[in-house]
Design a protein around this motif. Sequence first.
Motif, PDB file in Angstrom:
ATOM      1  N   TYR A   1       4.241   1.207  -5.245  1.00 33.46           N
ATOM      2  CA  TYR A   1       5.119   0.607  -4.238  1.00 33.46           C
ATOM      3  C   TYR A   1       6.282  -0.130  -4.886  1.00 33.46           C
ATOM      4  O   TYR A   1       7.450   0.026  -4.487  1.00 33.46           O
ATOM      5  CB  TYR A   1       4.305  -0.342  -3.367  1.00 33.46           C
ATOM      6  CG  TYR A   1       5.074  -0.945  -2.214  1.00 33.46           C
ATOM      7  CD1 TYR A   1       5.083  -0.348  -0.961  1.00 33.46           C
ATOM      8  CD2 TYR A   1       5.804  -2.125  -2.374  1.00 33.46           C
ATOM      9  CE1 TYR A   1       5.787  -0.896   0.099  1.00 33.46           C
ATOM     10  CE2 TYR A   1       6.504  -2.676  -1.322  1.00 33.46           C
ATOM     11  CZ  TYR A   1       6.496  -2.070  -0.088  1.00 33.46           C
ATOM     12  OH  TYR A   1       7.198  -2.608   0.949  1.00 33.46           O
TER      13      TYR A   1
ATOM     14  N   GLN B   1       0.840  -1.188   0.000  1.00 31.42           N
ATOM     15  CA  GLN B   1       0.000   0.000   0.000  1.00 31.42           C
ATOM     16  C   GLN B   1       0.880   1.246   0.000  1.00 31.42           C
ATOM     17  O   GLN B   1       2.060   1.197   0.352  1.00 31.42           O
ATOM     18  CB  GLN B   1      -0.924   0.002   1.220  1.00 31.42           C
ATOM     19  CG  GLN B   1      -1.892  -1.180   1.243  1.00 31.42           C
ATOM     20  CD  GLN B   1      -2.766  -1.177   2.477  1.00 31.42           C
ATOM     21  OE1 GLN B   1      -2.523  -0.421   3.422  1.00 31.42           O
ATOM     22  NE2 GLN B   1      -3.780  -2.023   2.487  1.00 31.42           N
ATOM     23  N   LEU B   2       0.269   2.368  -0.385  1.00 30.96           N
ATOM     24  CA  LEU B   2       1.030   3.612  -0.452  1.00 30.96           C
ATOM     25  C   LEU B   2       1.531   4.039   0.924  1.00 30.96           C
ATOM     26  O   LEU B   2       2.650   4.558   1.050  1.00 30.96           O
ATOM     27  CB  LEU B   2       0.155   4.724  -1.056  1.00 30.96           C
ATOM     28  CG  LEU B   2      -0.069   4.678  -2.574  1.00 30.96           C
ATOM     29  CD1 LEU B   2      -1.004   5.805  -2.999  1.00 30.96           C
ATOM     30  CD2 LEU B   2       1.260   4.796  -3.315  1.00 30.96           C
ATOM     31  N   ASN B   3       0.708   3.841   1.941  1.00 37.93           N
ATOM     32  CA  ASN B   3       1.139   4.275   3.272  1.00 37.93           C
ATOM     33  C   ASN B   3       2.257   3.413   3.844  1.00 37.93           C
ATOM     34  O   ASN B   3       2.742   3.668   4.945  1.00 37.93           O
ATOM     35  CB  ASN B   3      -0.049   4.295   4.236  1.00 37.93           C
ATOM     36  CG  ASN B   3      -0.782   2.970   4.281  1.00 37.93           C
ATOM     37  OD1 ASN B   3      -0.239   1.935   3.885  1.00 37.93           O
ATOM     38  ND2 ASN B   3      -2.015   2.999   4.758  1.00 37.93           N
TER      39      ASN B   3
ATOM     40  N   PHE C   1      -2.090   9.902   2.149  1.00 39.03           N
ATOM     41  CA  PHE C   1      -2.042   9.409   0.781  1.00 39.03           C
ATOM     42  C   PHE C   1      -3.457   9.328   0.201  1.00 39.03           C
ATOM     43  O   PHE C   1      -4.415   9.017   0.927  1.00 39.03           O
ATOM     44  CB  PHE C   1      -1.391   8.025   0.736  1.00 39.03           C
ATOM     45  CG  PHE C   1       0.090   8.057   0.939  1.00 39.03           C
ATOM     46  CD1 PHE C   1       0.953   8.283  -0.118  1.00 39.03           C
ATOM     47  CD2 PHE C   1       0.624   7.878   2.204  1.00 39.03           C
ATOM     48  CE1 PHE C   1       2.321   8.303   0.068  1.00 39.03           C
ATOM     49  CE2 PHE C   1       1.990   7.897   2.413  1.00 39.03           C
ATOM     50  CZ  PHE C   1       2.847   8.122   1.338  1.00 39.03           C
TER      51      PHE C   1
ATOM     52  N   GLU D   1      -6.807   8.002  -1.904  1.00 39.60           N
ATOM     53  CA  GLU D   1      -7.438   6.704  -2.116  1.00 39.60           C
ATOM     54  C   GLU D   1      -7.337   6.342  -3.596  1.00 39.60           C
ATOM     55  O   GLU D   1      -7.876   7.029  -4.453  1.00 39.60           O
ATOM     56  CB  GLU D   1      -8.911   6.744  -1.690  1.00 39.60           C
ATOM     57  CG  GLU D   1      -9.122   6.928  -0.201  1.00 39.60           C
ATOM     58  CD  GLU D   1      -8.706   5.701   0.590  1.00 39.60           C
ATOM     59  OE1 GLU D   1      -8.697   4.601  -0.012  1.00 39.60           O
ATOM     60  OE2 GLU D   1      -8.386   5.838   1.778  1.00 39.60           O
TER      61      GLU D   1
ATOM     62  N   GLU E   1      -1.708   1.221  -6.323  1.00 40.69           N
ATOM     63  CA  GLU E   1      -0.912   1.134  -5.095  1.00 40.69           C
ATOM     64  C   GLU E   1       0.243   0.150  -5.256  1.00 40.69           C
ATOM     65  O   GLU E   1       1.391   0.454  -4.899  1.00 40.69           O
ATOM     66  CB  GLU E   1      -1.805   0.705  -3.934  1.00 40.69           C
ATOM     67  CG  GLU E   1      -2.627   1.835  -3.345  1.00 40.69           C
ATOM     68  CD  GLU E   1      -3.208   1.473  -1.993  1.00 40.69           C
ATOM     69  OE1 GLU E   1      -3.082   2.286  -1.057  1.00 40.69           O
ATOM     70  OE2 GLU E   1      -3.773   0.383  -1.868  1.00 40.69           O
TER      71      GLU E   1
ATOM     72  N   SER F   1      -6.190  -0.652  -6.046  1.00 37.54           N
ATOM     73  CA  SER F   1      -5.140  -1.544  -5.553  1.00 37.54           C
ATOM     74  C   SER F   1      -4.027  -1.724  -6.581  1.00 37.54           C
ATOM     75  O   SER F   1      -2.856  -1.865  -6.215  1.00 37.54           O
ATOM     76  CB  SER F   1      -5.746  -2.900  -5.195  1.00 37.54           C
ATOM     77  OG  SER F   1      -6.357  -3.499  -6.327  1.00 37.54           O
TER      78      SER F   1
END
Length: 394
Positions: A295, A253-255, A283, A285, A291, A288
């Motif tokens: 990443y 995930q981005l976070n 970040f 929304e 994301e 997926s």
Amino acid sequence: MGFFAGCLILYVLGGPPVMGGDIPAWQAVLPVLVLCTATAFRSVLPLAALAVGTLTVAVELTAGGGLGPVLVYTDLLYAAALYGTRWLCRVLQFGTVAATLATTVTLLLVGDRSEGVTTGVIIAVLLISPVWTAVVIRNHKERADAERQRAAQIDRLAELDRKTVLQTERTRMARELHDLVANHLSAIAIHSSAVLSLTEAQRAKDGAAEEDPVLRALAVIRENSVQGLAEMRRMVVLLRSDRGVSDDWDRPQLNALGALVEQARPAADAAALTLHTEFPENFPEVSSVIEVTAYRIVQEALTNVLKHASAGQVRIRCEAGAEQLTLSVDSPLARPGCRARQRPGEQLTAGAGAGLTGMSERAALVGGSFAAGPDRTDPERWRVRAVLPLTQNP
């Protein structure tokens, strides 16, 4: 309404003999109205509609009724044979034939022979013809339904075969990853841990206080091998499961970009690299797929930096706009003459360039753009930049 209007036309054009002989007009029209009402329920309640129609026609014929009610009754016979149950259809098939034969034989025995034959033909047309026409149409419909079910079953079997083949291939891939790559990673982790344990014990015995760069490098090797082994085992579990790869199970995930940079800091410190991040507080929304793409691009860019960049500051940026996500990783180019740490761009000619190619393909698959090369404003720095849409293109 169509049947009722037709019967009224017969009454107007043909007179009482057509509709009901010498009976009053209302007495001739009323049975037709009842039969036309029953036809409204012929497909929903075929047996009840046929029963009402049979009783009405029987009463009407006893009272000297005409042709109108009989014509409406033929439609009720047709509907009962077409929409009714299978046993009702069989009863009508044999019942209409038996009724026609019985009436014809009776007329031949008690009346004129030619008149009996003519009457028998008329009864056969009015009773047998609609029923057997409905039987033919019903058989065609049943065969069509059977073919559709067979086609659907073939599709289900084909889909089951496809899933079985896919799962078999995924299981084989998982077995290869576990037996080959995972075993090598386990060996690296075990040997590096053993060397660290022996060396630390020797340093404690000798009373050495200064940290050895070799030990720091071995610690980085052990940490990365253990992390790679954990990711490999998660991938093996995913491949062996019956869920699709689009599931959100354990996806990056981005976070998690901050944690990714923190994991790379020990290796960066060993290479005299300073990692500086510029990430948004929150970040956006995104899907997926975006994301995972973002990443993996940052992860591959950091790997290239640790392999090829010379000492200095590395800037990792993530900027979220209204419609796109911009990722950039800037690092110093390797010093000329450094054999151990080549420039990132040299892998394009000296090697396969799989890292840059993979990042470019990932960005292209989601409709984004990718560029890697010396920074135009600072030729001494290498820059990786990817622009991804916030939503995946169809």
